[in-house]
Design an enzyme around this catalytic site. Sequence first.
Site, short mmCIF file in Angstrom:
data_model
loop_
_atom_site.label_atom_id
_atom_site.label_comp_id
_atom_site.label_asym_id
_atom_site.label_seq_id
_atom_site.Cartn_x
_atom_site.Cartn_y
_atom_site.Cartn_z
N GLY A 269 0.64 -0.94 0.37
CA GLY A 269 0.31 -0.04 -0.05
C GLY A 269 1.01 0.91 -0.15
O GLY A 269 0.46 2.30 -0.22
N HIS A 386 10.18 28.17 12.65
CA HIS A 386 9.34 29.19 14.43
C HIS A 386 8.65 28.28 15.26
O HIS A 386 8.11 28.76 15.87
CB HIS A 386 8.34 30.17 13.69
CG HIS A 386 8.88 31.02 12.83
ND1 HIS A 386 8.83 32.45 13.34
CD2 HIS A 386 9.73 31.26 11.73
CE1 HIS A 386 9.62 32.68 12.47
NE2 HIS A 386 9.91 32.39 11.29
N LYS A 506 -6.48 -3.50 15.37
CA LYS A 506 -7.65 -3.17 14.30
C LYS A 506 -8.35 -4.57 14.47
O LYS A 506 -9.96 -4.68 14.94
CB LYS A 506 -7.19 -3.53 13.26
CG LYS A 506 -6.39 -3.04 11.92
CD LYS A 506 -6.63 -3.16 10.45
CE LYS A 506 -6.02 -2.00 10.27
NZ LYS A 506 -6.03 -2.71 8.32
#
Length: 551
Positions: A269, A386, A506
């Site tokens: 994936g 920053h 999961k």
Amino acid sequence: MKNRRSLDRELRPLREHARRLARTHLRDLFAVDPDRARRFSVEAGDWFLDYSKNLIDEPAFRALLDLAERADVRGAASEMMRGAPINRTEGRAVLHTALRAPRDAVIRVNGRNVVPEVHAVLDRMADFAWRVRSGEWRGCTGRPIRNVVNIGIGGSDLGPAMAYQALKSWSDRRLRVEFVSNIDATHLAETLRDMEPEETLFIVASKTFTTEETMTNARTARGWLLGRLGQADGAVARHFVAISTQADRVAEFGIARENMFPFWDWVGGRYSLCSAIGLPLMIAIGPESFRAMLDGFHWMDRHFAEAPLEANLPVILGLLGIWYNNLLGAQTHAVLPYDQYLARLPAYLQQADMESNGKRVDRLGRVVRWQTGPIIWGEPGTNGQHAFFQLLHQGTKVVPCDFIGFCRSRNPIGDHHDRLMANFFAQTEALAFGRTAEVVAAEGTPPELVPHRTFPGNRPTNTLLADELTPSSFGQLIAAYEHKIFTQGVIWNVYSFDQWGVELGKQLARRILPELSSSSEPAHDASTNALIRRYRERRAPAVPPAAGGPR
């Protein structure tokens, strides 16, 4: 490693170099070697890598190259690219490089040349993308598509979303392209809030067509569409396409089989951007630019496979990562693109790197005794300056950094780009050389403030510089990082192409889901049980997707 030896032993020749250079400052390395910037740089395709601001010298670099030789990085790369099943825990080949191979290439999986079917899918994608972009593909009411919403998660989302942002200046601005991944309903609701369903195309990207987050969002999107259009003839078929391998499940959802774009189990994936997963990107930037990106990927694939190790950009990046992670104690690595178009690159590389090499056992299943994948993080410049550069400059942690920049801007307005790149060059200089207490005091700084204004320097950076962000240079960059990750996985002797670590959560989630709406006592640990009970007491009633979905 070739003979499965322990990495601890393989690193022994490098440890003395690490001890020696840990007592050395980059100021001294540059002082004794005026030619250092030239010798520690390499050019590959559109990219120039200056790695001279690293705590290495020639003997240390040669020792790193010897490590790559002993690990047989080149042999492992050849094995991967010829289609051997190197993802051994799943018994699969790893052939993302085949996705960008030219038409006349021959790459076999189980004896079958897969290149023709790759290009057949690319041709179908190009035809579909042209029809959407030209207005030939229309919704069920006859209106052209103006909104494209990709529904996926993980590699089915991060890759195309990052690439769309990166190449947005090449996109057709008449199309609005969005990406929905989070199962949190807010993501889908806010995406669809101002869209007209008659003009919206959904791309559902799920290899199995069972991924919980993706299919939950897809069903809700279907409910939104039908709730707004009624049961118009062909509504789902004209407004949904699929990227999957499961034709029956796609058809059950209501998507026409001819509108399913397949990909293969030898594509992981997080390495799938060049496959049908890239369909929303192809629609946005057009088939010609998409193929230019593929050519860039392929160029870097060949460079990785063929260039000598000492001139091999991905290998050098990988070896420097080993140097800091395993020998100099760095725990994280920052990716700092000085281009707003690459804002999502750090997040993309988090997945690519941490899901690949975040492993605790080696290829033989033994718990490793060395550090594997680092934590990857970052932000685009100058925003990061920053936010967290204070720690990079004066903190107690050593964080190797990749600075990525371009000589020309896609938006050359005033002197913005010169100001951006002045910061780009200044930060790598400041991190490397710092500012000594003597210099600070000589500037007239009050003695009590001298320690606060002293910068130790000696903070390592790589500088990756290209002329311009184009589809080709972008493809080369992403492929370079893919092969860097692969190089490190080979040296760490881990399997980089599985991701079992995502499974346990999961499985537990599937067990917990029915308990959230049940009155029976949950059966977990005391903490989880108490949290479930608290959630039950305070949760709102569920709203059916079709009636109460996004408006």
